[in-house]
Design a protein around this motif. Sequence first.
Motif, PDB file in Angstrom:
ATOM      1  N   LYS A 118     -10.849  -3.498  67.437  1.00 15.79           N
ATOM      2  CA  LYS A 118     -10.107  -2.547  68.260  1.00 15.79           C
ATOM      3  C   LYS A 118     -10.761  -2.380  69.630  1.00 15.79           C
ATOM      4  CE  LYS A 118      -7.022  -1.050  65.181  1.00 15.79           C
ATOM      5  NZ  LYS A 118      -5.553  -1.021  65.388  1.00 15.79           N
ATOM      6  N   PHE A 119     -12.089  -2.392  69.669  1.00 17.68           N
ATOM      7  CA  PHE A 119     -12.809  -2.250  70.935  1.00 17.68           C
ATOM      8  C   PHE A 119     -12.489  -3.432  71.855  1.00 17.68           C
ATOM      9  CE2 PHE A 119     -16.403  -2.629  73.793  1.00 17.68           C
ATOM     10  CZ  PHE A 119     -16.682  -1.314  74.141  1.00 17.68           C
ATOM     11  N   LEU A 123     -10.401  -2.523  75.223  1.00 13.91           N
ATOM     12  CA  LEU A 123     -11.315  -2.238  76.331  1.00 13.91           C
ATOM     13  C   LEU A 123     -11.970  -3.470  76.927  1.00 13.91           C
ATOM     14  CD1 LEU A 123     -13.002   0.759  74.474  1.00 13.91           C
ATOM     15  CD2 LEU A 123     -11.396   0.963  76.368  1.00 13.91           C
ATOM     16  N   HIS A 124     -11.434  -4.657  76.642  1.00 13.84           N
ATOM     17  CA  HIS A 124     -12.098  -5.887  77.097  1.00 13.84           C
ATOM     18  C   HIS A 124     -12.138  -6.006  78.609  1.00 13.84           C
ATOM     19  CE1 HIS A 124      -8.269  -7.887  78.197  1.00 13.84           C
ATOM     20  NE2 HIS A 124      -7.781  -7.175  77.200  1.00 13.84           N
ATOM     21  N   LEU A 154     -21.845  -0.106  68.264  1.00 14.72           N
ATOM     22  CA  LEU A 154     -21.326  -1.123  69.179  1.00 14.72           C
ATOM     23  C   LEU A 154     -22.225  -1.208  70.400  1.00 14.72           C
ATOM     24  CD1 LEU A 154     -17.524  -0.189  69.131  1.00 14.72           C
ATOM     25  CD2 LEU A 154     -18.747  -1.735  67.599  1.00 14.72           C
ATOM     26  N   ILE A 155     -22.663  -2.416  70.733  1.00 17.94           N
ATOM     27  CA  ILE A 155     -23.444  -2.647  71.950  1.00 17.94           C
ATOM     28  C   ILE A 155     -22.563  -3.420  72.920  1.00 17.94           C
ATOM     29  CG2 ILE A 155     -25.480  -3.745  72.941  1.00 17.94           C
ATOM     30  CD1 ILE A 155     -26.888  -3.315  70.294  1.00 17.94           C
ATOM     31  N   ALA A 156     -22.330  -2.834  74.093  1.00 17.22           N
ATOM     32  CA  ALA A 156     -21.392  -3.422  75.053  1.00 17.22           C
ATOM     33  C   ALA A 156     -22.023  -3.512  76.440  1.00 17.22           C
ATOM     34  CB  ALA A 156     -20.107  -2.595  75.109  1.00 17.22           C
ATOM     35  N   LEU A 250      -9.181   5.138  78.134  1.00 16.63           N
ATOM     36  CA  LEU A 250     -10.403   5.415  78.886  1.00 16.63           C
ATOM     37  C   LEU A 250     -10.096   6.310  80.079  1.00 16.63           C
ATOM     38  CD1 LEU A 250     -13.469   4.692  79.295  1.00 16.63           C
ATOM     39  CD2 LEU A 250     -12.672   2.881  80.822  1.00 16.63           C
ATOM     40  N   SER A 251     -10.863   7.389  80.222  1.00 14.14           N
ATOM     41  CA  SER A 251     -10.698   8.301  81.355  1.00 14.14           C
ATOM     42  C   SER A 251     -11.782   8.030  82.388  1.00 14.14           C
ATOM     43  CB  SER A 251     -10.786   9.762  80.895  1.00 14.14           C
ATOM     44  OG  SER A 251      -9.763  10.073  79.966  1.00 14.14           O
TER      45      SER A 251
END
Length: 385
Positions: A118-119, A123-124, A154-156, A250-251
Motif C-alpha cells: 500500500k505504501f 506514496l511512490h 517501514l524505512i523510506a 499526504l498533507s
Amino acid sequence: MGEKKIMGNDSTKEALSKPGFQNAIISSRLIRPQSRPFLDQVEKRIFPDGRPKQNYTFSRAGTLDQLLLEAFKCSSEATMGLLLFLIDDFEALTSVSSAFYYIFHQLLEQRLAIVDQKFKACLHQYFELKAGYTTLWRIRRKRNERVLRAERNLIAFLKPRFKDKTLVLGYKYHAQDGERVGYFKFDAISSKNKTIWLFKDDTSNNYDRKKEAHSQPVAAISVGDNFKLAITFPRLKDIIGVAGFSFLTLSVLDEVITEPEFYENVRNFDASRHCELEEHDDKWVTQNTIESTKRINFDVFKPQFTLVDSLYSYRGTNVYKTLFKATSPGLVYNSMSKLGLDLIVARADEELTNEVKRMGCYDAAEKVVHLRVGDRLIFYHACDS
C-alpha cells in the motif's frame, strides 16, 4: 468472557475440513485446555457426526512441529487463525516447537507485507520504500496481563520533492473493535546539518523508574535521508483486518520550521519542536559562574561529541542546557545506559535513518537517534539541588 468466534472468511472455514488441519485442531487441546470452548465450535464444523477416536500425544518433540507443518500446507489462512487463538501461550509454544515459531513469523510477515504494498502504491511519487520488517513487543497491562503488540516498520527515502515543508501522513485499518487511525508528522528540511535536542529529567519529581531522555516530537528529516515509520497493531489479533489497511492522503503544510536555539530565548514557542523548558522566558546564565551547583557528567558524550558551551537556570531544581557538536563518527558507548537511547554519529557523507514518532506518542518505538558529523545537539538535564 464472551464466546470466542472462528476468525476468517468462507475459504478459511472451508480449509478447516482438511485432514492436516483436523490434526492440528485436535492436538491443540493438549497444548491449551482453555481452548476447548473454541475448539468445540471448530469440531462441529469439521466433524458433524462426532470426532473420530484418535489419540494424539506429544511423546516426541517433533509431533507438534509435524502437525503444524501439515496444517500450514493445507491453508496458511486457517493456520493463522489457529496460531492467533493460541497466541496467549506464545512463549511456551516457541520454547517447545520450532515449527510454531517459524510458521507464525512467516505468516505474520506475509500478512503485514500488504502495508508495504500500500505504501508503494500510494506514496511512490514522494518516497522510495527501502525496507520493511516486523517487530513484536510484549506489553504488560493491568492485572499483570501480558499481550503481544506487532509493529510493521517501514524505512523510506525522502525524495527531493519537498523542501522546508511539514508533512503529515495518516493510515487506517479495521480492527476487531472498530476502525483505527494513526498519523505521523515530520519536517522535510533542505539542510544536511541540523540541530536537535534531548531532555532528561533526573529529579525526584519524575516518578518514571527508567528516567530516559526523549527528543522533539516532530522530527526534522533532511531531504536525501531516510525515515522510519512504525505502524502499530496494539493487539496481535488486529492483523486480521489488515486487508483493509490504507494510507490517507499526504498533507503538505507550510508551518514555520524553527531549529532549537541555544543562546537566545525562543520567541515563538512550539511544543512540537521546542523543549518544554523553553516555554517560559527564564534567564540562562553560563554554568562557570555557578560554583555550588551540581555539574553533569559530560564524559557520556565523548569522544563522538565536543562540548561547545553550557548554560544554567534554577527553576525549583537545577536545569542545565548544554551544547555539543558531533565531530567523530561512531556509537556513543554509554548512551543507552545513561540516556536510555542509542546515540549514533555517522560520517558527513552518509545517509541517516531516524524514526518519525506517531502523533500523540511521547517516545519512539526504537530508541535510536542518528546524527552526522557537523550536527549540533542541545542536551537539557534536570536534577535535584
